[in-house]
Design an enzyme around this catalytic site. Sequence first.
Site, mmCIF file in Angstrom:
data_model
loop_
_atom_site.group_PDB
_atom_site.id
_atom_site.type_symbol
_atom_site.label_atom_id
_atom_site.label_comp_id
_atom_site.label_asym_id
_atom_site.label_seq_id
_atom_site.Cartn_x
_atom_site.Cartn_y
_atom_site.Cartn_z
ATOM 1 N N VAL A 171 7.298 3.594 1.419
ATOM 2 C CA VAL A 171 7.699 4.933 0.721
ATOM 3 C C VAL A 171 7.166 5.934 1.626
ATOM 4 O O VAL A 171 7.621 7.074 1.651
ATOM 5 C CB VAL A 171 7.007 4.915 -0.825
ATOM 6 C CG1 VAL A 171 5.566 5.075 -0.667
ATOM 7 C CG2 VAL A 171 7.593 6.277 -1.512
ATOM 8 N N THR A 216 10.172 -9.894 4.794
ATOM 9 C CA THR A 216 10.012 -11.174 3.980
ATOM 10 C C THR A 216 10.215 -10.909 2.436
ATOM 11 O O THR A 216 10.035 -9.730 1.821
ATOM 12 C CB THR A 216 8.517 -11.784 4.107
ATOM 13 O OG1 THR A 216 7.731 -11.074 3.748
ATOM 14 C CG2 THR A 216 8.438 -12.051 5.818
ATOM 15 N N ALA A 275 4.933 -5.677 8.433
ATOM 16 C CA ALA A 275 4.974 -6.294 7.221
ATOM 17 C C ALA A 275 3.650 -6.547 6.742
ATOM 18 O O ALA A 275 2.779 -7.160 7.569
ATOM 19 C CB ALA A 275 5.800 -7.667 7.313
ATOM 20 N N LYS A 314 3.837 1.568 2.409
ATOM 21 C CA LYS A 314 4.159 1.814 3.886
ATOM 22 C C LYS A 314 5.605 2.342 3.810
ATOM 23 O O LYS A 314 6.130 3.244 4.366
ATOM 24 C CB LYS A 314 4.024 0.532 4.669
ATOM 25 C CG LYS A 314 2.911 0.095 5.175
ATOM 26 C CD LYS A 314 3.100 -1.098 6.141
ATOM 27 C CE LYS A 314 3.487 -2.466 5.584
ATOM 28 N NZ LYS A 314 3.024 -2.909 4.549
ATOM 29 N N VAL A 361 0.736 -1.134 -0.139
ATOM 30 C CA VAL A 361 0.039 0.096 -0.178
ATOM 31 C C VAL A 361 0.811 1.232 0.031
ATOM 32 O O VAL A 361 0.525 2.359 -0.070
ATOM 33 C CB VAL A 361 -0.997 0.146 1.285
ATOM 34 C CG1 VAL A 361 -1.890 -0.900 0.996
ATOM 35 C CG2 VAL A 361 -0.186 0.109 2.502
ATOM 36 N N LYS A 371 12.799 -2.411 10.694
ATOM 37 C CA LYS A 371 11.927 -3.271 10.210
ATOM 38 C C LYS A 371 12.128 -4.725 10.750
ATOM 39 O O LYS A 371 13.087 -5.425 10.822
ATOM 40 C CB LYS A 371 12.198 -3.410 8.499
ATOM 41 C CG LYS A 371 11.467 -4.524 7.752
ATOM 42 C CD LYS A 371 10.125 -3.928 7.343
ATOM 43 C CE LYS A 371 9.466 -4.802 6.463
ATOM 44 N NZ LYS A 371 8.154 -4.266 5.670
HETATM 45 N N1 LIG Z 1 3.865 6.334 -3.541
HETATM 46 C C1 LIG Z 1 4.517 5.284 -4.328
HETATM 47 N N2 LIG Z 1 5.646 5.658 -5.218
HETATM 48 C C2 LIG Z 1 6.173 4.812 -5.904
HETATM 49 N N3 LIG Z 1 6.043 3.494 -5.885
HETATM 50 C C3 LIG Z 1 5.224 3.028 -4.856
HETATM 51 C C4 LIG Z 1 4.361 3.885 -4.233
HETATM 52 N N4 LIG Z 1 3.619 3.179 -3.317
HETATM 53 C C5 LIG Z 1 3.831 2.212 -3.493
HETATM 54 N N5 LIG Z 1 4.669 1.924 -4.439
HETATM 55 C C6 LIG Z 1 5.260 0.633 -5.187
HETATM 56 O O1 LIG Z 1 4.515 -0.315 -4.496
HETATM 57 C C7 LIG Z 1 5.188 -1.564 -4.281
HETATM 58 C C8 LIG Z 1 5.038 -1.671 -2.726
HETATM 59 O O2 LIG Z 1 5.193 -0.419 -2.019
HETATM 60 P P1 LIG Z 1 5.719 -0.531 -0.786
HETATM 61 O O3 LIG Z 1 6.882 -1.229 -0.624
HETATM 62 O O4 LIG Z 1 5.928 0.749 -0.130
HETATM 63 O O5 LIG Z 1 4.596 -1.587 -0.064
HETATM 64 P P2 LIG Z 1 4.593 -1.799 1.812
HETATM 65 O O6 LIG Z 1 3.053 -1.494 2.186
HETATM 66 O O7 LIG Z 1 5.813 -1.268 2.264
HETATM 67 O O8 LIG Z 1 4.576 -3.515 1.464
HETATM 68 P P3 LIG Z 1 5.381 -4.555 2.666
HETATM 69 O O9 LIG Z 1 4.029 -5.042 3.165
HETATM 70 O O10 LIG Z 1 6.013 -5.353 1.889
HETATM 71 O O11 LIG Z 1 6.157 -3.914 3.381
HETATM 72 C C9 LIG Z 1 6.689 -1.074 -4.242
HETATM 73 O O12 LIG Z 1 7.277 -1.549 -5.469
HETATM 74 C C10 LIG Z 1 6.510 0.478 -4.424
HETATM 75 O O13 LIG Z 1 7.673 0.949 -5.261
HETATM 76 C C1 LIG Z 2 5.812 -10.019 0.784
HETATM 77 C C2 LIG Z 2 5.426 -8.783 1.294
HETATM 78 N N1 LIG Z 2 5.781 -7.656 0.315
HETATM 79 C C3 LIG Z 2 5.378 -8.396 2.671
HETATM 80 N N2 LIG Z 2 6.707 -8.466 3.095
HETATM 81 C C4 LIG Z 2 4.536 -9.319 3.589
HETATM 82 C C5 LIG Z 2 3.129 -9.572 3.444
HETATM 83 C C6 LIG Z 2 2.319 -10.456 4.156
HETATM 84 C C7 LIG Z 2 0.854 -10.469 4.106
HETATM 85 C C8 LIG Z 2 0.071 -11.336 4.644
HETATM 86 C C9 LIG Z 2 -1.430 -11.486 4.369
HETATM 87 O O1 LIG Z 2 -2.143 -10.383 4.945
HETATM 88 O O2 LIG Z 2 -1.924 -12.367 3.661
HETATM 89 MG MG LIG Z 3 7.357 -2.165 2.963
#
Ligand SMILES: Nc1ncnc2c1ncn2[C@@H]1O[C@H](COP(=O)(O)OP(=O)(O)OP(=O)(O)O)[C@@H](O)[C@H]1O
Ligand SMILES: C[C@H](N)[C@H](N)CCCCCC(=O)O
Ligand SMILES: [Mg+2]
Length: 241
Positions: free
Chosen positions: A17, A41, A112, A15, A13, A37
């Site tokens: 960034v 994973t 995560a 997080k 979603v 962190k």
């Molecule tokens: N505002 C943004 N600008 C650029 N890329 C984004 C943005 N939001 C999300 N993304 C892209 O979407 C993907 C997931 O974003 P992000 O890594 O922030 O997710 P997350 O919520 O941190 O996931 P996780 O649960 O794995 O930590 C990444 O490849 C990231 O580059």
């Molecule tokens: C791999 C991914 N980018 C995260 N690090 C882990 C997300 C776990 C989600 C589990 C779930 O809600 O189904």
């Molecule tokens: Mg993340």
Amino acid sequence: MSVLVVTGTGTEVGKTVTVAALAAAAVVAGRSVAVLKPAQTGVAGDEPGDAAEVRRLAGAEVTAVELARYPDPLAPETAARRAGLPPVDPGEAAEAARTLAKEHDLVLVEGAGGLLVRFDGRGATLADVAELLGAPVLVVAAAGLGTLNATALTAQALRSRRLECAGVVVGSWPREPDLAARCNLTDLPVAAGVPLAGLLPAGAGALPPAVFRARAAHWLAPELGGAWAGAEPSAAGPAGR
Ligand SMILES: Nc1ncnc2c1ncn2[C@@H]1O[C@H](COP(=O)(O)OP(=O)(O)OP(=O)(O)O)[C@@H](O)[C@H]1O
Ligand SMILES: C[C@H](N)[C@H](N)CCCCCC(=O)O
Ligand SMILES: [Mg+2]
């Protein structure tokens, strides 16, 4: 020194960034920052994880700490079990955050996936870490249709644990928001029961780090260390304004 836990309404979603923007705004304001962190994973070997990504975008001044990493792109409990590795203990995660808070003005703890993703076989989650720290939790949400329910559920889970919600931030605000996204600017804070505290423009994570750092404060509300006044990011995209 303060600790802010950052969760999302799910994975991917925005997080990471958002954590990077929080860190960048704090660094630009002259504050020392650490990002923790607890459980990374979906990365193997020496691949950069979320903490490294935050440091790439926000600056090398940021202290980046990861407690454990597991190769499968799954929930930490599942990924740890499949890898035959010990899971992350919420007590250790909280202790790591406390230690970092002794030497940094701001500690950002990124979960995560969503709030109730399990760390271990007992069902410990990021919510337990936040409870142990007595830290507020920022919710990162999606922009479009479907986000109201997911955000309301996350906010309700925080309230049921008497955890303070620090606000809701949209992790990736589309350049051409549709009707649902535009309505969500008004409806998201109602669903969450807390103010909308920022909009990260889509593509922000792909900006050159120097541009990201220069703009980050514009995407976050003052209570998050930014200067966002509630306007949508300009149509020019994250670099423009
Ligand atoms: N505002 C943004 N600008 C650029 N890329 C984004 C943005 N939001 C999300 N993304 C892209 O979407 C993907 C997931 O974003 P992000 O890594 O922030 O997710 P997350 O919520 O941190 O996931 P996780 O649960 O794995 O930590 C990444 O490849 C990231 O580059
Ligand atoms: C791999 C991914 N980018 C995260 N690090 C882990 C997300 C776990 C989600 C589990 C779930 O809600 O189904
Ligand atoms: Mg993340």
